[in-house]
Scaffold this active site. Structure first.
Site, PDB file in Angstrom:
ATOM      1  N   GLN A 195     -29.449   0.698  62.754  1.00 53.02           N
ATOM      2  CA  GLN A 195     -30.881   0.944  62.911  1.00 53.02           C
ATOM      3  C   GLN A 195     -31.698  -0.100  62.143  1.00 53.02           C
ATOM      4  O   GLN A 195     -32.917  -0.099  62.224  1.00 53.02           O
ATOM      5  CB  GLN A 195     -31.233   2.338  62.370  1.00 53.02           C
ATOM      6  N   ARG A 203     -33.291  12.279  60.493  1.00 54.08           N
ATOM      7  CA  ARG A 203     -34.597  12.526  61.122  1.00 54.08           C
ATOM      8  C   ARG A 203     -35.610  12.984  60.070  1.00 54.08           C
ATOM      9  O   ARG A 203     -36.271  14.019  60.210  1.00 54.08           O
ATOM     10  CB  ARG A 203     -34.456  13.566  62.218  1.00 54.08           C
TER      11      ARG A 203
END
Ligand code: CDP
Length: 797
Positions: free
Chosen positions: A224, A371
């Protein structure tokens, strides 16, 4: 606006619910994931993992593995040590074993790697490696970690005499003490947020390709944050940074799991350098669940000083965080326990104090922000559970108690007692919308009536604002690298464009929404703009995508670079229209002469002029880069209300309604925002209802497969009612947007749990720790007692 002005929604600009362009390839099975890539001469790597949680390694005999035909290399810790690669630095200034040398410290730890012609040979060869272990007593929670006589897990570290990693505090202890002295009553709550796992569909993996002729290392990998990985490889492997290219192809979900550097990446890179051939490593699901970045696993304990009329005077909070065997949390350097101190930011509380202690255990390391913006999920969960308990203790209505203590619209900017600056929001209005949508008064009446008939209805509220978009660079860095982002925009001569950022989406829809921002700023139709991310040789520098920071930071950079392009296009327009720049006006997609609005040129005409008819002395071309360092975090606000019915005979609970009111400022793409909220609520429901990773007394991981670690399917997941009526633009973001990706996963769990606890009101049950499995709810209800700790650990253990 002139007659020629463009319709922004039609061209796919801000506010258009444009279909996700990336889905064209995803839904046709044409995505290009790391495991889809095959390079000529590629070899395959498999990892041998420790079966034990804590043991000394007495010997490793890999001779049988070397003898298997098709095996090219066996890597062990000792071999890594000869290259100074047996240990690597973590994102939290600790060290982590790449391949174990002295001890194994968690079940699933990487002990050796085999590189072979195919993955099956490599797997067989791993099983042929003979490792002798001398078992040591395992530690599986913070209480054991600090117990008298506990074995020291990190005896590799000089001066580490116990299992404590840090003690950290923030807030004003003296002012908080005074608030408690003045309180009419004190409400208390203790809970555990269980260990969970982001569990993306695609596991982690890498293909390292070192080319001896060019001295260039190319790594395709599931990351990421490609630029951070490039810097880490340069520093750890001591390779020149310009000779490293990290390519992050399509990613099948990340949720924080694909931020850290994992041993598999390092070993595949070293193997490729040694063998001078591409080496692919693709993790299996159990490997992913037992060894890569977990989330949560903290014990929270707090108290709230209250005035009889409902005013909150102060909060004390303590956290014991179980970081596993290595402190490798991905979080800003300054904050040992992430942004846990964002707790209670939505409430106007005069004084607060937070203490945190981090400890090692014999569990997988990671502490990733699943998250979540670095422990914000735990913060908001504790906050909203504590608020519910306090309102109940006071005998006050849940909604009225929150409303009374909210930061009011006119009080922004607001300094929270733990140090953040919130800058905007309409908390009361959001609550009004949610209460109306759920039919609050009516539900309370039904709840009373149902109770008289032996049926248990409950309603849970969760309201929160959370910090999204780290940096600014003054306060936020990772390993000293300041947190900001950038965007590059190239407008070709025909007016088509390419935008690149240092973010890296994993399904969030950046390819769609970044184009919408450019479209909003320049009037170029979104379909004429292509978005590219994830290749360090082409994308400008960025800190990557996690913690819902893309829109607040990279998205802002996209707006800013578009404005630079517009400024140059204005000069070109003045030249083409033969007027001075001051006489030019802008409307979407077009410059025109103020005194003669029909005389104008489109942005596309300006683009052509940049390559064919620029004024004397102007540098040709229409491209630029912008670095964006946000002045503050963005502060979205949300209200989640859940109603449930609990079956007293079985403890099973069903969700009746879920209402979500999210104010994330200006929505770039309302449809994508709704998708993000639904995904977040699904994960919130999973946490509350079914999902946890736990460990038995020997340190065996329970939750290493999808029979034990449950993911909700469409069958279990309840329906959600979403509301977007309230929009408070972010005062400092160039287009007024705030982050949204994680809000529902952060704020949602407390709404589900609060609803079940509310259904049990009158029984004296104050807490059931997640997940609220039917047997735990039944136990609480039947024995009228709290059920705490992670299953299968029982409350009386
Ligand atoms: O960093 P990450 O992409 O995970 O989270 P985000 O910045 O909150 O964005 C998630 C998705 O929602 C992206 O496609 C955003 O562009 C979109 N979004 C939006 O359309 N409007 C907002 N105000 C915030 C995000």
């Amino acid at each position: 606006m002139t007659a020629q002005a463009l319709d922004e929604i039609k061209i796919g600009g801000l506010g258009a619910s444009r279909k996700r362009v990336e889905d064209n390839r995803f839904i046709r099975g044409k995505g290009n994931y790391t495991d889809d890539i095959t390079l000529p001469g590629m070899l395959h790597m498999e990892i041998l993992r420790s079966p034990l949680a804590h043991a000394r390694i007495t010997s490793i005999d890999a001779s049988k593995a070397w003898d298997i035909p098709g095996v090219h290399l066996v890597l062990t810790g000792d071999m890594m040590a000869t290259r100074n690669l047996a240990w690597m630095p973590t994102l939290s200034y600790d060290t982590q074993a790449v391949l174990a040398t002295d001890k194994v410290r968690f079940q699933g730890q990487e002990v050796a790697c085999v590189i072979a012609d195919d993955p099956y040979i490599a797997k067989d060869a791993c099983e042929a490696i003979d490792v002798e272990y001398e078992p040591l007593p395992p530690i599986v929670n913070p209480m054991q970690a600090v117990a008298e006589g506990a074995p020291v897990i990190r005896d590799d570290k000089e001066n580490q005499a116990d299992n404590v990693i840090y003690n950290w505090e923030v807030g004003d202890a003296a002012a908080t003490d005074r608030a408690f002295e003045q309180a009419d009553m004190v409400s208390r709550l203790k809970l555990h947020y269980p260990r969970s796992h982001p569990s993306p569909i695609e596991c982690c993996g890498s293909i390292a390709d070192f080319n001896r002729a060019t001295e260039k290392l190319t790594v395709y990998m599931t990351t990421q944050a490609p630029h951070i990985i490039r810097a880490a490889v340069a520093l750890v492997a001591e390779l020149p940074e310009h000779m490293i290219r990290i390519i992050s192809p399509d990613i099948g979900g990340g949720f924080g799991n694909k931020v850290p550097v994992y041993p598999g990446y390092v070993c595949s890179i070293l193997a490729s350098i040694l063998l001078e051939r591409p080496v692919k490593w693709i993790e299996d699901k159990t490997g992913n669940l037992i060894s890569t970045g977990f989330a949560r696993d903290i014990y929270l304990d707090g108290e709230m000083a209250l005035r009889q009329d409902g005013k909150i005077l102060g909060v004390r909070m303590h956290c014991d965080a179980d970081h596993g065997a290595f402190f490798s949390d991905a979080q800003p350097s300054k904050f040992k326990i992430g942004l846990l101190h964002s707790a209670f930011a939505a409430y106007d509380i005069p004084a607060a104090h937070l203490t945190a202690r981090g400890t090692y255990s014999n569990k997988a390391p990671g502490g990733v922000a699943y998250r979540c913006s670095f422990r914000v999920t735990e913060a908001m969960f504790f906050q909203e559970r504590m608020v519910q308990a306090a309102a109940d203790d006071l005998g006050m209505d849940q909604a009225a108690f929150r409303r009374m203590n909210f930061v009011r619209d006119e009080d922004f900017p607001h300094r929270t007692p733990l140090g953040f600056l919130t800058d905007s929001g309409q908390y009361g209005k959001c609550l009004d919308v949610a209460l109306k949508a759920v039919g609050y008064e009516e539900f309370r009446k039904q709840q009373e009536e149902a109770r008289a008939k032996g049926r248990l209805f409950g309603l849970g509220i969760s309201t929160m604002t959370e910090p999204l978009g780290a940096g600014n660079s003054r306060e936020y860095d990772i390993l000293g690298i300041k947190m900001f982002d950038s965007a590059e925009l190239k407008v070709h001569m025909t007016g088509k464009a390419i935008v690149r950022t240092g973010a890296r989406g994993q399904g969030q829809g950046h390819e769609t929404t970044w184009a919408q921002i450019v479209s909003h700023e320049l009037g170029i139709p979104a379909e004429d703009i292509v978005v590219e991310e994830g290749d360090t040789d082409t994308a400008p520098f960025g800190m990557g995508t996690y913690a819902s920071r893309s829109t607040p930071v990279a998205g802002a950079a996209v707006a800013m670079v578009s404005r630079k392009i517009r400024a140059k296009a204005r000069k070109l327009a003045a030249h083409l229209l033969e007027v001075s720049e001051e006489d030019i006006e802008w409307e979407l997609g077009r410059f025109y002469v103020r005194s003669a609005p029909d005389r104008g040129v489109t942005i596309q005409e300006c683009a052509m002029a940049a390559y064919s008819n620029m004024p004397d002395g102007m540098e040709p071309g229409l491209e630029n880069t912008a670095y964006y360092d946000p002045p503050n975090l963005t502060w979205p606000f949300a209200v989640y209300i859940v109603t449930v019915e609990v079956d007293p005979a079985t403890g099973v609970w069903d969700v009746l309604t879920t209402v979500a009111v999210d104010d994330c400022g200006v929505r770039i793409n309302p449809m994508i925002v709704e998708g993000q909220i639904m995904g977040g609520l699904t994960e919130a429901y999973a946490m509350a209802n079914m999902q946890f990773i736990t460990f038995d007394a020997e340190g065996n991981c329970i939750g290493s497969n999808y029979m034990d670690y449950l993911l909700p399917t469409a069958w279990e997941t309840p329906g959600f009612e979403l509301h977007s009526e309230v929009v408070t633009p972010c005062p400092h973001h160039p287009i007024g947007a705030k982050g949204i990706g994680e809000c529902a996963a952060v704020g949602g769990p407390a709404a589900f749990v609060n609803a079940v606890i509310d259904a049990l009101s009158g029984t004296g049950v104050r807490n059931i720790d997640m997940p609220l499995l039917p047997d735990r709810v039944w136990e609480a209800l039947t024995y009228r007692r709290d059920v705490s700790g992670a299953p299968p650990v029982r409350s009386d253990d």
